[in-house]
Design a protein around this motif. Structure first.
Motif, PDB file in Angstrom:
ATOM      1  N   ASP A  60      45.488 -28.299 -33.475  1.00  0.00           N
ATOM      2  CA  ASP A  60      44.193 -28.797 -33.933  1.00  0.00           C
ATOM      3  C   ASP A  60      44.317 -30.200 -34.499  1.00  0.00           C
ATOM      4  O   ASP A  60      43.427 -31.039 -34.276  1.00  0.00           O
ATOM      5  N   ALA A  61      45.405 -30.476 -35.224  1.00  0.00           N
ATOM      6  CA  ALA A  61      45.603 -31.828 -35.766  1.00  0.00           C
ATOM      7  C   ALA A  61      45.726 -32.841 -34.636  1.00  0.00           C
ATOM      8  O   ALA A  61      45.184 -33.954 -34.718  1.00  0.00           O
ATOM      9  N   ALA A  62      46.422 -32.465 -33.561  1.00  0.00           N
ATOM     10  CA  ALA A  62      46.543 -33.357 -32.405  1.00  0.00           C
ATOM     11  C   ALA A  62      45.177 -33.606 -31.779  1.00  0.00           C
ATOM     12  O   ALA A  62      44.821 -34.746 -31.438  1.00  0.00           O
ATOM     13  N   GLN A  91      49.288 -29.209 -24.600  1.00  0.00           N
ATOM     14  CA  GLN A  91      50.618 -28.611 -24.467  1.00  0.00           C
ATOM     15  C   GLN A  91      50.857 -27.545 -25.535  1.00  0.00           C
ATOM     16  O   GLN A  91      51.451 -26.499 -25.263  1.00  0.00           O
ATOM     17  N   LEU A  92      50.389 -27.828 -26.747  1.00  0.00           N
ATOM     18  CA  LEU A  92      50.594 -26.896 -27.848  1.00  0.00           C
ATOM     19  C   LEU A  92      49.681 -25.681 -27.753  1.00  0.00           C
ATOM     20  O   LEU A  92      50.062 -24.564 -28.142  1.00  0.00           O
ATOM     21  N   ARG A  93      48.471 -25.889 -27.237  1.00  0.00           N
ATOM     22  CA  ARG A  93      47.486 -24.811 -27.148  1.00  0.00           C
ATOM     23  C   ARG A  93      46.732 -24.973 -25.828  1.00  0.00           C
ATOM     24  O   ARG A  93      45.659 -25.556 -25.783  1.00  0.00           O
ATOM     25  N   PRO A  94      47.297 -24.454 -24.735  1.00  0.00           N
ATOM     26  CA  PRO A  94      46.733 -24.693 -23.398  1.00  0.00           C
ATOM     27  C   PRO A  94      45.379 -24.010 -23.195  1.00  0.00           C
ATOM     28  O   PRO A  94      45.007 -23.081 -23.912  1.00  0.00           O
ATOM     29  N   ALA A 123      37.349 -27.430 -24.835  1.00  0.00           N
ATOM     30  CA  ALA A 123      37.023 -28.666 -25.567  1.00  0.00           C
ATOM     31  C   ALA A 123      38.094 -29.726 -25.360  1.00  0.00           C
ATOM     32  O   ALA A 123      37.784 -30.919 -25.208  1.00  0.00           O
ATOM     33  N   THR A 124      39.357 -29.304 -25.346  1.00  0.00           N
ATOM     34  CA  THR A 124      40.453 -30.260 -25.151  1.00  0.00           C
ATOM     35  C   THR A 124      40.415 -30.853 -23.757  1.00  0.00           C
ATOM     36  O   THR A 124      40.568 -32.071 -23.577  1.00  0.00           O
TER      37      THR A 124
END
Length: 288
Positions: free
Chosen positions: A155-157, A182-185, A189-190
């Motif tokens: 989330d910070a990214a 990469q951290l949360r595929p 929204a990303t």
């Protein structure tokens, strides 16, 4: 569970008979959703020591759970008055932020960071506040600092990328959205923000791929449909763009921007009567 007033609460290791033990048990009850038991722990702790900071803080957390933010601020402020722990200041600052008291929130959160420069929680709360204050560059840097302290915080990214994107720094935003992905595929929204960043970098075909992926994950998002239509419009694929604007207005009838985009494409396709009708619908919705 019936207890006489003032009766000590039993724990696995015996009776909780000190303010610290009662607060520890209260936090466990709160985490488990046993609100009344957590409140009873607080009351017993404060009956022993009315100035015990941990109990005052826990009462603030219970007030938040009860959606009583004003009362929570009072409890957190009392806790900070007894002991200015960074996590007490974070609770106070975050609640003040939610209430729109941003300057007071900044004072509390800035103090939390000063007291514990290695607290990812404090830095993240400060970063959220800076974003609310439209101090986007500072917010982005603060979210990046959270990533240094906690490299696994997806989330910070994402939030750092969002602030860079709002600052028209699409290349830096894209790198952070990549990291978040990469951290949360497979987060719609990303992927949407990756698409918008690629669009700003004039990488339209790649942007379209990301927007289609986002839509597959969240087909009910009118915003994603509209964004896909804009990319196709830039690629001069008008019929395809129109189909996406159709989807956007079908999903959200009050989506004025999508209506205007649809009208523009219809005019480019020389379907003028339909374009004028669509402009009229957009104008009506703007007046509502």
């Amino acid at each position: 569970m019936n207890r006489a007033p003032g009766q000590n609460i039993e724990t696995a290791s015996g009776a909780a008979d000190t303010p610290a033990a009662l607060c520890e048990l209260g936090h466990r009850h709160l985490k488990a959703g046993d609100i009344l038991d957590a409140q009873l722990c607080c009351q017993q702790a404060l009956a022993i020591d009315g100035h015990f900071a941990e109990a005052l803080h826990l009462m603030g957390l219970l007030s938040l759970r009860a959606e009583q933010a004003d009362h929570a601020v009072e409890w957190f402020d009392r806790a900070v008055g007894q002991e200015a722990k960074p996590r007490f200041l974070v609770s106070l600052g975050d609640t003040l932020r939610r209430l729109g008291r941003l300057e007071e929130a900044f004072h509390a959160l800035n103090k939390a960071v000063e007291l514990d420069v290695d607290s990812a929680e404090a830095w993240k709360a400060l970063a959220r506040l800076l974003a609310d204050l439209n101090r986007q560059h500072e917010a982005a840097l603060s979210f990046q600092h959270v990533l240094k302290l906690d490299p696994g915080d997806a989330d910070a990214a994402y939030q750092a990328g969002l602030q860079f994107f709002k600052s028209a720094r699409a290349d830096e935003a894209l790198a952070l959205f990549d990291r978040s992905n990469q951290l949360r595929p497979d987060q719609a929204a990303t992927l949407q923000m990756r698409g918008l960043s690629l669009q700003d970098l004039a990488r339209q075909e790649e942007a379209l791929v990301e927007m289609r992926r986002a839509h597959a994950l969240d087909p009910a998002s009118a915003e994603i449909c509209n964004d896909a239509g804009v990319i196709l419009l830039r690629l001069r694929r008008l019929d395809e763009a129109l189909s996406w604007f159709d989807k956007a207005v079908a999903l959200r009838r009050d989506f004025t921007l999508a209506h205007k985009n649809r009208a523009y494409v219809l005019s480019r396709l020389r379907r003028f009567d339909e374009a004028f009708a669509e402009i009229g619908r957009a104008s009506c919705r703007e007046r509502v």
